[in-house]
Design an enzyme around this catalytic site. Structure first.
Site, PDB file in Angstrom:
ATOM      1  N   GLY A 177       0.944  -1.282  -0.206  1.00  0.00           N
ATOM      2  CA  GLY A 177      -0.082   0.073   0.055  1.00  0.00           C
ATOM      3  C   GLY A 177       0.615   1.341  -0.089  1.00  0.00           C
ATOM      4  O   GLY A 177       1.307   1.642  -1.027  1.00  0.00           O
ATOM      5  N   CYS A 197      15.311 -17.883   3.598  1.00  0.00           N
ATOM      6  CA  CYS A 197      14.765 -19.117   3.949  1.00  0.00           C
ATOM      7  C   CYS A 197      14.711 -18.757   5.405  1.00  0.00           C
ATOM      8  O   CYS A 197      14.891 -18.125   5.875  1.00  0.00           O
ATOM      9  CB  CYS A 197      15.743 -20.333   3.829  1.00  0.00           C
ATOM     10  SG  CYS A 197      17.464 -20.020   4.574  1.00  0.00           S
TER      11      CYS A 197
END
Ligand code: NAD
Length: 551
Positions: free
Chosen positions: A49, A405
């Site tokens: 946004g 990860c």
């Protein structure tokens, strides 16, 4: 006056600042605004946004100037994207301390935030925008991949092959959804109102195809599903219209979620408004626009509940769409769960979360070297190895090369120390930045997301992210941030982040060992405190000292 400019991080092994600790912050701030990385760089908006990297261009210039000149015993203070002070500290102290979007609780609502923003007094920092550790859509890819893997394990025998997932939003984070679904073998139909976003995901290979209209999209998806062939299809449209239409037509949908920017009603396009009129309308009449957005979200979520009733797996993907739909008048908005209690909390009990790193050299070969290091460090972790191999071959870098990860307590510091060795031995050509999303195991209070439905009811207790920021400051992180709002919006979350630089020195090793042990320890102890047995087992096995156990 607004002066827009094109920003790109410096590459290579030559310093432009006084040390790698500050060079790293400088390059990461600039990388956040690289047009390849940021969603609206001209407005300093990185993702989510209105999540910004700096309050305005003069603030950006001031931060750049200060970081370039900052000494190793100085700390720059950033208040909602603006450089407000430089203080003498010491070499173990963070080089930058950041506080973004924080408001006193009784004032913490969107109208007040927007009033202060329009006075130039604050900005929305999201999670990794204002804390300078956004790495493009890859940053959310593994988490999204893991979430869909958990959905597959729960409902579809471990694979999404032969299933159809419907979602919306192809923005900075939502853009990871199509690739995460196809990596799990499934078919994804993604609704996006802005054609530029569809093109961007096609260009970066996160999305396979764009359909010409809804009929075409359904036909392509049905075909692939019948053949059990992974495929992702983007279709232009408004989710508040398309989802009810899919439900009405009885399209057999297996999984439904959403990643429009629903947390901020001005960033969700209401039905009947064109993309061209969107931002102007939202700016001119924010109250009216908010009402219309919430009404549309009620329609949108109403269709999601309809799919739930029809037997689909439905979850809120951390954008507060249930809360907004409820405000729009939908009684049953909370009938389906958020993704954290549904799939992620067990990982948090292990101190697991989104560990990420960036090669400051700009050389993809450095990330390949770190990928090999991860495979060597954790040879028995097959899902991790599969992810690293898949990411190596399928993920296109945006900006500086990076990798993510999920690693847990007892793992993250091993990776940090190994990366520091790669730097000191010259196996990589410049230092490595190591950070994480604020969406982590022990760094957030967010009752609609990370702390939804905690076992002891402590969802809204916000001491934990404050402790987390203080712990990382005390442990030697390179920059530490404390934000409000994040992925779920003003008034709904408080969260903290840390970034540490592996510059190959012994001092960096000492700091990395502490930060990357203590930061995930916060996740273990927060979940022990809330009464999770799994966290208690991890703490006992790994020697996390917890004086009192659960209250
Ligand atoms: P973004 O603003 O970059 O993208 C949102 C996209 O939604 C835009 O492309 C926009 O055009 C589209 N959109 C808006 N209204 C629409 C409508 N009615 N119909 C169809 N498309 C519409 O945001 P982002 O970075 O992709 O984040 C998406 C949401 O996910 C945000 O609310 C964010 O806070 C949240 N988020 C979730 C996680 C998570 O882990 N699950 C992480 C980060 C952010």
């Amino acid at each position: 006056m607004t002066v827009s400019r094109t920003v790109r991080a410096a590459r290579g092994g030559t310093l432009t600042a006084r040390s790698w600790q500050t060079e790293a912050a400088l390059r990461m701030l600039h990388n956040n605004l690289d047009p390849e990385v940021a969603e609206r760089p001209q407005d300093l908006v990185v993702y989510g946004g209105s999540g910004k990297a700096a309050r305005d261009w003069p603030s950006f210039e001031a931060i750049t100037r200060e970081l370039t000149d900052l000494r190793e015993d100085e700390t720059l203070l950033v208040q909602s994207g603006r450089a407000v002070g430089v203080l003498r500290t010491h070499e173990w102290a963070p080089r930058v301390l950041i506080a973004n979007s924080n408001l006193v609780p009784e004032w913490a609502n969107w109208p007040e935030f927007r009033r202060l923003e329009s006075l130039g007094l604050t900005m929305y920092g999201q999670m990794t925008a204002g804390s300078w550790i956004y790495i493009g859509t890859q940053g959310i890819l593994q988490g999204t991949y893991e979430t869909f893997a958990a959905v597959a394990a729960k409902r579809f025998g471990g694979s999404l092959a032969g299933t159809l997932t419907v979602t919306a939003g192809l923005g900075g984070m939502g853009g990871a959804q199509p690739l995460a679904v196809t990596m799990n073998g499934g078919v994804a139909l993604v609704v996006e109102c802005d054609p530029a976003r569809i093109r961007r995901r096609l260009d970066t290979r996160y999305l396979d195809e764009a359909a010409s209209d809804l009929d075409d999209a359904i036909a392509r998806c049905e075909h692939a599903r019948a053949a059990r062939r992974p495929l992702s299809v983007g279709v232009q449209g408004n989710a508040a219209e398309v989802l009810p239409e899919l439900l009405r037509r009885g399209v057999p949908v297996d999984v439904v979620t959403d990643q429009t920017s629903a947390h901020d009603p001005l960033a969700y396009l209401p039905r009947g408004v064109s993309v061209q009129d969107w931002h102007d309308y939202a700016e001119r009449k924010p109250d009216e626009f908010t009402d219309r957005a919430r009404e549309s979200m009620a329609e949108h979520v109403g269709a999601m509940v309809g799919f739930l009733d029809a037997g689909a797996e439905v979850f809120d993907y951390g954008n507060s769409i249930r809360g907004e739909a409820k405000l729009g008048g939908l009684e049953r908005a909370f009938d389906f769960p958020g993704f954290v209690p549904a799939y992620i909390r067990p990982l948090f009990c292990h101190g697991k979360g989104p560990f990420r790193w960036v090669a400051l050299s700009g050389d993809p070969a450095d990330i390949a070297a770190t990928d090999r290091a991860i495979l060597e460090l954790f040879p028995d972790n097959e899902p991790l190895a599969r992810w690293i191999r898949m990411a190596g071959s399928q993920v296109a870098f945006q900006g500086l090369p990076a990798r993510i990860c999920w690693l847990g307590y007892g793992e993250r510091h091993l990776a940090g120390l190994r990366f520091n060795e790669l730097v000191s031995s010259g196996a990589v050509s410049a230092p490595i930045v190591i950070g994480r999303d604020h969406l982590d195991c022990g760094s957030v209070a967010s009752p609609y997301r990370e702390t939804e439905a905690m076992a002891d009811g402590s969802d809204a207790i916000a001491d934990w992210p404050l402790l987390n920021a203080m712990v990382n400051t005390a442990s030697g992180a390179s920059w530490v941030s404390l934000h409000h709002g994040g992925g779920v919006g003003i008034g709904r979350s408080i969260h903290a982040g840390q970034v540490s630089v592996a510059d190959g020195t012994a001092l960096a090793a000492a700091k990395l060992e502490r930060v990357l042990t203590n930061d995930p320890a916060m996740g273990v102890l927060r979940h022990v405190d809330a009464g999770y047995d799994e966290a208690r087992t991890v703490a006992a096995r790994r020697g996390v000292r917890i004086p009192m156990g659960a209250p």
